[in-house]
Design a protein around this motif. Structure first.
Motif, PDB file in Angstrom:
ATOM      1  N   ARG A 186       0.741  -1.211  -0.192  1.00 23.20           N
ATOM      2  CA  ARG A 186       0.030   0.012   0.227  1.00 23.20           C
ATOM      3  C   ARG A 186       0.830   1.831  -0.367  1.00 23.20           C
ATOM      4  NH1 ARG A 186      -2.122   4.148   3.144  1.00 23.20           N
ATOM      5  NH2 ARG A 186      -1.102   3.035   4.682  1.00 23.20           N
ATOM      6  N   VAL A 187       1.520   1.556   0.729  1.00 29.45           N
ATOM      7  CA  VAL A 187       2.927   2.281   1.583  1.00 29.45           C
ATOM      8  C   VAL A 187       3.774   2.829   0.080  1.00 29.45           C
ATOM      9  CG1 VAL A 187       1.988   2.816   3.418  1.00 29.45           C
ATOM     10  CG2 VAL A 187       4.339   1.529   2.798  1.00 29.45           C
ATOM     11  N   ARG A 188       4.494   1.336  -0.546  1.00 29.86           N
ATOM     12  CA  ARG A 188       5.624   0.851  -1.107  1.00 29.86           C
ATOM     13  C   ARG A 188       5.518   0.042  -2.196  1.00 29.86           C
ATOM     14  NH1 ARG A 188      10.921   1.217  -3.152  1.00 29.86           N
ATOM     15  NH2 ARG A 188      11.919   2.872  -3.818  1.00 29.86           N
ATOM     16  N   PRO A 189       4.628   0.151  -2.944  1.00 29.23           N
ATOM     17  CA  PRO A 189       4.413  -0.623  -4.483  1.00 29.23           C
ATOM     18  C   PRO A 189       5.728  -1.090  -5.104  1.00 29.23           C
ATOM     19  CG  PRO A 189       3.219   1.496  -4.522  1.00 29.23           C
ATOM     20  CD  PRO A 189       3.386   0.886  -3.299  1.00 29.23           C
ATOM     21  N   GLU A 190       6.243  -0.146  -5.477  1.00 28.60           N
ATOM     22  CA  GLU A 190       7.889  -0.454  -5.770  1.00 28.60           C
ATOM     23  C   GLU A 190       8.472  -1.392  -4.989  1.00 28.60           C
ATOM     24  OE1 GLU A 190       7.083   4.017  -5.681  1.00 28.60           O
ATOM     25  OE2 GLU A 190       6.949   2.829  -4.278  1.00 28.60           O
TER      26      GLU A 190
END
Length: 219
Positions: free
Chosen positions: A71-75
């Motif tokens: 959710r916060v950093r899909p990378e």
């Protein structure tokens, strides 16, 4: 350089995994965490390419941490570290953002291969993990195998080749090299395969490749 976050509540496990990763000059452990909440915080602070997450951790388990990281950093790609007896957790994690699943007791070379694969956008499923998940999910292995084979019937011969290579943990670039086509062509094949199979991601497609017998389970 592939930047890795390592999260496990056992310090000795973290030390061992970190030592294995340090042996590869192309991999750097940029942060460690002893629980799931700290793992999420470290992801935001260090922005790693790959997060290695133990499934069972205090404060927030690996599954919840993976969901939050997605959710916060899909990378950041994610690999779940598991032990025998946690098949139900692995089954729950399928389709929930993780790109790889490894046994803690597995071959160190699998760990390095998995980190490289998921960092490159591929899925990596330890053959032993795949075998156990398929057995765990099946009311009868033969019925699941038949269902998987039915689902892949509409794929072209080339799409089946791509699916088999995807199930073996190859990235799009590696598949392109194997089949002697450009990477853009492989991306198009993968998108078509996922749509045809109704798979949410490459890990679900890899499981179907195993179930349908396209990948050697004893690898």
């Amino acid at each position: 350089m592939i930047r890795v976050l390592l999260a496990d509540d056992e310090a000795m496990v973290r030390a061992g995994v970190s030592a294995i990763l340090a042996a590869d000059e192309g991999i750097e452990v940029v942060a460690e965490a002893g629980d799931g909440r700290a793992a999420v915080e470290q992801v935001l602070l260090t922005r790693p390419d790959v997060a290695l997450l133990d499934i069972r951790m205090p404060r927030m388990d690996g599954l919840a941490a993976a969901s939050e990281i997605r959710r916060v950093r899909p990378e950041t790609a994610m690999i779940m570290l598991t032990t025998f007896g946690e098949d139900d957790y692995i089954a729950r994690a399928l389709g929930d953002g993780a790109g790889g699943f490894l046994l803690k007791s597995g071959d160190p070379r699998e760990l390095l291969a998995a980190v490289r694969a998921v960092a490159d956008g591929a899925a990596y499923l330890s053959p032993k993990v795949a075998h156990r998940v398929i057995a765990h999910m099946s009311g009868g292995q033969l019925s699941r195998q038949a269902a998987a084979r039915t689902r892949i019937e509409g794929l072209t011969e080339r799409e089946r080749e791509v699916l088999a290579l995807l199930g073996s943990g190859l990235s799009n670039a590696a598949i392109a090299g194997t089949l002697h086509v450009v990477e853009g062509t492989v991306k198009a094949y993968v998108s078509s395969i996922l749509a045809h199979l109704g798979a949410r991601n490459r890990v679900q497609a890899a499981i179907l490749a195993y179930e349908a017998g396209l990948v050697n389970r004893d690898g």
